[in-house]
Design a protein around this motif. Sequence first.
Motif, PDB file in Angstrom:
ATOM      1  N   ALA A 155      -1.527  12.857   3.842  1.00  0.00           N
ATOM      2  CA  ALA A 155      -0.072  13.748   3.372  1.00  0.00           C
ATOM      3  C   ALA A 155       0.815  12.624   3.258  1.00  0.00           C
ATOM      4  O   ALA A 155       1.868  12.874   2.251  1.00  0.00           O
ATOM      5  N   ALA A 156       1.204  11.740   4.109  1.00  0.00           N
ATOM      6  CA  ALA A 156       2.233  10.733   3.971  1.00  0.00           C
ATOM      7  C   ALA A 156       1.949   9.982   2.661  1.00  0.00           C
ATOM      8  O   ALA A 156       3.103   9.578   1.800  1.00  0.00           O
ATOM      9  N   GLY A 215      -2.600  21.550  -1.942  1.00  0.00           N
ATOM     10  CA  GLY A 215      -1.730  21.738  -0.634  1.00  0.00           C
ATOM     11  C   GLY A 215      -0.827  20.702  -0.350  1.00  0.00           C
ATOM     12  O   GLY A 215       0.419  20.781   0.044  1.00  0.00           O
ATOM     13  N   LEU A 216      -1.610  19.594  -0.318  1.00  0.00           N
ATOM     14  CA  LEU A 216      -0.854  18.227  -0.173  1.00  0.00           C
ATOM     15  C   LEU A 216       0.160  17.871  -1.076  1.00  0.00           C
ATOM     16  O   LEU A 216       1.358  17.549  -0.725  1.00  0.00           O
ATOM     17  N   MET A 263       0.700  11.108  -0.093  1.00  0.00           N
ATOM     18  CA  MET A 263       1.173  12.000  -1.289  1.00  0.00           C
ATOM     19  C   MET A 263       2.393  12.197  -1.386  1.00  0.00           C
ATOM     20  O   MET A 263       3.178  12.076  -2.254  1.00  0.00           O
ATOM     21  N   ARG A 264       3.266  12.052  -0.161  1.00  0.00           N
ATOM     22  CA  ARG A 264       4.802  12.052  -0.136  1.00  0.00           C
ATOM     23  C   ARG A 264       5.520  10.729  -0.725  1.00  0.00           C
ATOM     24  O   ARG A 264       6.355  10.751  -1.401  1.00  0.00           O
ATOM     25  N   ALA A 265       4.577   9.556  -0.565  1.00  0.00           N
ATOM     26  CA  ALA A 265       5.110   8.453  -1.171  1.00  0.00           C
ATOM     27  C   ALA A 265       5.027   8.508  -2.635  1.00  0.00           C
ATOM     28  O   ALA A 265       5.735   7.826  -3.483  1.00  0.00           O
ATOM     29  N   ILE A 266       3.921   9.103  -3.301  1.00  0.00           N
ATOM     30  CA  ILE A 266       3.744   9.235  -4.481  1.00  0.00           C
ATOM     31  C   ILE A 266       4.768  10.010  -4.983  1.00  0.00           C
ATOM     32  O   ILE A 266       5.240   9.726  -6.048  1.00  0.00           O
ATOM     33  N   ALA A 267       5.088  11.161  -4.568  1.00  0.00           N
ATOM     34  CA  ALA A 267       6.275  11.967  -4.956  1.00  0.00           C
ATOM     35  C   ALA A 267       7.550  11.522  -4.934  1.00  0.00           C
ATOM     36  O   ALA A 267       8.292  11.566  -5.988  1.00  0.00           O
ATOM     37  N   ASP A 275       0.794  -1.103   0.099  1.00  0.00           N
ATOM     38  CA  ASP A 275       0.169   0.019   0.113  1.00  0.00           C
ATOM     39  C   ASP A 275       0.846   1.107   0.085  1.00  0.00           C
ATOM     40  O   ASP A 275       2.268   1.032  -0.221  1.00  0.00           O
ATOM     41  N   THR A 276       0.443   2.306   0.066  1.00  0.00           N
ATOM     42  CA  THR A 276       1.103   3.558   0.132  1.00  0.00           C
ATOM     43  C   THR A 276       2.048   3.643   1.324  1.00  0.00           C
ATOM     44  O   THR A 276       3.223   4.420   1.074  1.00  0.00           O
TER      45      THR A 276
END
Length: 257
Positions: free
Chosen positions: A122-123, A191-192, A125-129, A94-95
Amino acid sequence: MSPEPTAPGPHTTLRTGVVWELLEEAMERRVAATGRSELTVLDAGGGSGSLAVRVAAGGHRVTVVDPSPDALFALRRRAAEEGVAERIRGVQGDTGDLLEVAGDGYDLVLCHGVLEYVEDPAAGMRAIARALAPGGIAGVLVAGMGGAVLARALGGRFAEARALFSDTSPEPDPVPGGAVPHRFTEPELTGLAETAGLVPTAVHGVRIFADLVPGALVDSEPDALRELSRLEREAASHPAFRAVAAHLHLLAANPAA
């Protein structure tokens, strides 16, 4: 891009057409930027692969991460049936462990219908980035706050609509029995992405009218479905309609190093 391997029903096309067109355009831009016709794509929470198979049919390599073994089994079967098994791999996760199970350096990371369910969006989205290559593109689809409020109000569920409307942060749904823990406004979603180090390039509304128009009306008029589909596409980028969409679709870029 190749056409979809299996023809979807008319209502599915109506509700997903905008997203698919946006992703096709994003992939074409990435192909042009890299000079490679075959992109590497990560589909986080991709389930049984309805989107992944379509992307793979366009000649790209797709990694699907999903926590469900049953979904991954269905993914393998679907990929085999559509003749793209060699371009799709499924891994369980998972993410929270996205990089550990799938690695990084992807041209495109898709995350549809996931962030509204994870404990820490938020975490996620950070993983996606972190999974993106420099210059790579993220495509994120989430449940919209405005659409949920509007649908409840039009259905006469005024107390539920008011409870959702008063909750302007992505916290658990205040409506008893609510199925979606998080709903997002456009500023919250962008924002995320920005906090995660991504640069939002476009936000579109998805399913602005489709869930509000009676199905019998669409089915009874030969041209209604086509006209409603055109209306969805034309309204998708308009700020006034994005605010009341059932879903929001974000495209964001990972700044090139």
